[in-house]
Enzyme design. Structure first.
Site, PDB file in Angstrom:
ATOM      1  N   ASN A 210      19.228  20.645  -8.248  1.00 32.57           N
ATOM      2  CA  ASN A 210      18.349  20.360  -7.119  1.00 32.57           C
ATOM      3  C   ASN A 210      18.927  20.944  -5.829  1.00 32.57           C
ATOM      4  OD1 ASN A 210      16.214  19.191  -5.605  1.00 32.57           O
ATOM      5  ND2 ASN A 210      16.123  17.490  -7.057  1.00 32.57           N
TER       6      ASN A 210
ATOM      7  N   HIS B 124      44.540  20.971  -2.421  1.00 28.64           N
ATOM      8  CA  HIS B 124      45.855  21.276  -1.887  1.00 28.64           C
ATOM      9  C   HIS B 124      46.816  20.182  -2.325  1.00 28.64           C
ATOM     10  CE1 HIS B 124      44.516  24.479   0.855  1.00 28.64           C
ATOM     11  NE2 HIS B 124      43.413  23.769   0.960  1.00 28.64           N
TER      12      HIS B 124
ATOM     13  N   ALA C 127      22.214  12.118  -6.992  1.00 30.09           N
ATOM     14  CA  ALA C 127      22.271  12.687  -5.644  1.00 30.09           C
ATOM     15  C   ALA C 127      23.571  12.305  -4.950  1.00 30.09           C
ATOM     16  CB  ALA C 127      21.088  12.194  -4.823  1.00 30.09           C
TER      17      ALA C 127
ATOM     18  N   ALA D  87      24.223   8.099  -8.223  1.00 31.29           N
ATOM     19  CA  ALA D  87      24.185   8.689  -6.885  1.00 31.29           C
ATOM     20  C   ALA D  87      25.375   8.200  -6.072  1.00 31.29           C
ATOM     21  CB  ALA D  87      22.883   8.325  -6.184  1.00 31.29           C
TER      22      ALA D  87
ATOM     23  N   GLU E  15      38.203  11.263 -12.706  1.00 31.69           N
ATOM     24  CA  GLU E  15      38.783  11.173 -14.047  1.00 31.69           C
ATOM     25  C   GLU E  15      37.720  11.558 -15.065  1.00 31.69           C
ATOM     26  OE1 GLU E  15      39.965   7.117 -14.526  1.00 31.69           O
ATOM     27  OE2 GLU E  15      41.475   7.232 -12.951  1.00 31.69           O
TER      28      GLU E  15
END
Length: 172
Positions: free
Chosen positions: A73, A103, A129, A147, A153
């Protein structure tokens, strides 16, 4: 100064950004133009039954592998430095983010190099979403990511993952 800036903009690492900026301003009904730009961004044509609604963002593109019947989407971001694979029938909600790079946590190291690990989303997964999928994650077949969830994990097959929980783990 200006010539340095222009050289950086036209360097290979900015190619995907240049192409996606053009993709994201095309008229929605310009399917031929979108297909041509996606072929350049990904280094190959999109599979015939993949649907991607712009705007769409990627930092490399060449490391994004999409199987048949994938749906993505609007306003999704794929930072595919270490590779992202979406298997068949994966559906991705708007504003989802996939991040394969980062990082080091150590302040002395964090400006010196990137870390990274690939993301693999197995068959028939739904991603809601605003979900964020972090480096090194595999999401098992038939799983649902709610959402706003932050996935750090691996997710077992046929499970529901919810929640954007942030936790203080240590201080320095």
């Amino acid at each position: 100064m200006r010539s340095d800036r222009l050289m950086r903009i036209h360097s290979p690492e900015f190619r995907a950004t240049e192409l996606t900026s053009r993709l994201n301003v095309l008229p929605f009904d310009d399917e031929e133009g979108r297909a041509a730009l996606f072929a350049q961004i990904l280094g190959r044509p999109l599979p015939s039954r993949v649907t991607i609604y712009p705007p769409f963002f990627t930092d490399h593109g060449l490391r994004l592998d999409l199987a048949e019947r994938v749906f993505i989407n609007q306003n999704c971001t794929f930072l595919d430095y270490a590779g992202i694979r979406l298997d068949e029938r994966v559906m991705v909600g708007p504003k989802a983010t996939f991040i394969t790079s980062g990082h080091p946590v150590d302040p002395e190291e964090r400006r010196h190099y990137l870390t990274g690990a690939p993301i693999h989303v197995e068959e028939n997964v739904w991603i809601g979403a605003g979900a964020t999928i972090l480096p090194g994650v595999t999401i098992g077949k038939d799983a649902v990511i709610a959402a706003g969830a932050v996935v750090a994990e691996d997710v077992p097959a046929a499970t529901l993952v919810t929640g954007p929980k942030a936790t203080v783990n240590r201080r320095w």
